[in-house]
Scaffold this active site. Structure first.
Site, PDB file in Angstrom:
ATOM      1  N   LYS A  95       0.836  -1.205   0.000  1.00  0.00           N
ATOM      2  CA  LYS A  95       0.000   0.000   0.000  1.00  0.00           C
ATOM      3  C   LYS A  95       0.869   1.252   0.000  1.00  0.00           C
ATOM      4  O   LYS A  95       0.538   2.252  -0.662  1.00  0.00           O
ATOM      5  CB  LYS A  95      -0.910  -0.007   1.225  1.00  0.00           C
ATOM      6  CG  LYS A  95      -1.690   1.280   1.429  1.00  0.00           C
ATOM      7  CD  LYS A  95      -2.586   1.217   2.650  1.00  0.00           C
ATOM      8  CE  LYS A  95      -3.313   2.550   2.849  1.00  0.00           C
ATOM      9  NZ  LYS A  95      -4.287   2.493   3.960  1.00  0.00           N
ATOM     10  N   HIS A 144     -10.764 -29.033 -34.212  1.00  0.00           N
ATOM     11  CA  HIS A 144     -11.470 -27.835 -33.774  1.00  0.00           C
ATOM     12  C   HIS A 144     -12.456 -28.147 -32.649  1.00  0.00           C
ATOM     13  O   HIS A 144     -13.612 -27.708 -32.660  1.00  0.00           O
ATOM     14  CB  HIS A 144     -12.187 -27.168 -34.944  1.00  0.00           C
ATOM     15  CG  HIS A 144     -11.259 -26.769 -36.057  1.00  0.00           C
ATOM     16  ND1 HIS A 144     -10.111 -26.028 -35.840  1.00  0.00           N
ATOM     17  CD2 HIS A 144     -11.292 -27.041 -37.389  1.00  0.00           C
ATOM     18  CE1 HIS A 144      -9.498 -25.837 -37.001  1.00  0.00           C
ATOM     19  NE2 HIS A 144     -10.182 -26.447 -37.942  1.00  0.00           N
TER      20      HIS A 144
END
Length: 519
Positions: free
Chosen positions: A147, A285
């Site tokens: 932070k 596919h």
């Protein structure tokens, strides 16, 4: 003093680094260089012992806080003297003044990695052992430092040591690097909390589909490219369970692509349907262009290939038995992107050594998860796994009943249909697909494609439809071509018309009672 700290100054004889690590890889060398360039090292427990044992000056955290470690070490860094030094924004004059008033020395660098919770729970520990490996102080200090990255450099793992030291040789770690390290830190603490949450939910106390979903994935593999060559891609796997490449050994071949892995997933899922007998699957596919079971693996492969030999070119071949040299020679005649089998004989390996780009994956049976995820834009769809229901509930709805042989083929086709993109029509004969119609908006069009693929083999074949026929026309197209028996879920408002069409053609039909869409 770190970059950006222009509004105030805290006097100290040296910069301060707080080091507390579970993984001590490289930490002594890291601390030694920090000490040599003027950092005061503050540390805890085993880390302090490791550093001081190497002759490096160390200040214990207890000497900083003026408080001893308590509760078997559960509380040692949770103190204002520590967190004040981590969280003070030295761009803020009020923060600087408060540090001076409270005699708190600011911390310039924090090096922490966490208790090995993930590794601990992977070994099936007792609950108490797992709980003791939940780090509290570590995440608190990491988050505080991240932070406050404008004032603190946070180092969340050994992989960052070299980079940080390299920048410190020039005097400071850049703001850009500190920000990136903060991002990596928050990512790590999020992963850690997700792992704990997943472990806590293993007793089934959490809702099956919880209000908040926390998933943890780790990059397992950089891929050759994405769906298209201009797209970059990587494979991420769930860190706390079996996944697509679990237990997979790549024996040879070029780097895998996004499409390769998507097809490998489809192949392994379908192959799992036929564990009890030799089976072969050919995927193109993400759809099966051929699937078969046989007396031998070679028999199964030859039948699967015969289903659609044109589409098999450049496909994925998956086998559920060891591949020998003779069958390898047959498979090698057709361009195959990826070949998957539980094992390969030396003779099979020798055959494919002449095709170095062909990818050989040694992989056993893959357990399927109970929940599946599908990404959508900005979100995730979550659902139970789709499993084939017990066939004891299937109903014959036509006058004619399927023969025993037809019923075997119907059950086979029905299992394959679950793995074909909707709308799906699968034609099968003698334990093998002979025609597959996939991914069409119209079930009639899927039927026509499957018939075209089958050619003369359609006569006497059976058909499986992943969802009900909304009209009789799909059944009429199939039976006019020679299909002798059909499996479908039933449930249409026009079921009676559909059944009558089958009866009129002399075809048998069963209702399975459950739809199996695959989108």
């Amino acid at each position: 003093m770190t970059e950006g700290a222009t509004a105030g100054k805290v006097e100290s004889t040296s910069r301060r680094a707080l080091i507390s690590v579970s993984d001590k890889t490289g930490v002594v060398g890291f601390a030694r260089i920090l000490s040599e360039i003027g950092f005061e090292i503050v540390s805890t427990g085993g880390t302090a012992r490791a550093i001081s044992g190497a002759g490096i000056p160390v200040t214990k955290v207890a000497d900083v806080t003026g408080a001893p470690e308590i509760l078997d070490g559960r509380v040692k860094t949770l103190h204002p003297k520590v967190h004040g030094g981590l969280l003070a924004d030295r761009r803020n004059p009020d923060h600087v003044r408060e540090l001076e008033e409270q005699s708190i020395t600011p911390v310039d660098l924090v090096c922490i990695n966490l208790y090995p919770f993930e590794q601990t729970v992977a070994g099936d520990p007792s609950e108490d052992e797992a709980l003791e490996n939940i780090d509290i102080g570590g995440p608190a200090m990491l988050r505080a430092s991240a932070k406050n990255f404008h004032s603190v450099t946070v180092v969340p793992g050994p992989e960052y040591y070299e980079e940080v030291l390299r920048e410190l040789e020039d005097g400071e770690v850049s703001l850009k690097t500190r920000r990136r390290l903060a991002q990596a830190t928050f990512r790590r603490t999020a992963e850690y909390d997700a792992a704990i949450s997943a472990w806590m939910s293993r007793d089934g106390s959490e809702a099956h589909l919880p209000d908040t979903l926390s998933l943890r994935y780790e990059k397992s593999l950089d891929l050759r490219y994405g769906e298209n060559p201009h797209q970059s891609a990587a494979y991420y796997s769930e860190s706390d369970g079996e996944h697509l490449l679990s237990g997979v050994e790549k024996l040879q071949g070029k780097d895998l692509s996004f499409n390769n892995l998507y097809d490998v997933d489809a192949a392994r899922k379908l192959l799992a349907e036929f564990a009890g007998e030799p089976a072969a699957v050919i995927i193109k596919h993400a759809n099966p262009c051929g699937a078969a079971v046989g007396e031998t693996l070679a028999d199964a492969y030859e039948k699967a290939l015969a289903s659609d030999p044109v589409s098999a070119f450049g496909g994925i071949v998956a086998l559920n038995r060891e591949l020998d040299g003779d069958l390898a020679s047959k498979i090698a005649k057709i361009f195959t992107e990826v070949l998957i089998a539980p094992s390969f004989t030396p003779e099979a390996r020798e055959v494919f050594a002449a095709k170095p780009n062909a990818v050989l994956l040694e992989a056993g049976e893959l357990a399927q998860p109970s929940v599946f995820y599908k990404p959508v834009t900005g979100g995730l769809l979550v659902q139970d796994a789709d499993v084939v229901e017990d066939s004891s509930g299937y109903r014959v709805v036509t006058t004619d009943r399927p023969s025993d042989e037809q019923m075997r083929d119907l059950l086979f086709a029905w299992r394959v249909a679950r793995h074909v993109k909707s709308n799906a029509i699968v034609l099968a004969k003698d334990g093998a697909t002979v025609g597959v119609g996939a991914g069409q908006m119209s079930r009639v069009d899927s039927s026509k494609i499957a018939i075209k693929k089958a050619g003369e083999k359609v006569r006497g074949a059976v058909a499986a439809s992943d969802a009900f026929f909304p009209f009789a026309d799909g059944v009429e197209v199939l039976t006019d071509a020679g299909v002798a028996a059909i499996a479908e879920p039933g449930g249409s408002k026009r079921d009676r018309e559909v059944i009558e069409a089958a009866d009129a053609a002399g075809a048998a039909m069963i209702f399975t009672g459950r739809r199996h869409f695959l989108h």
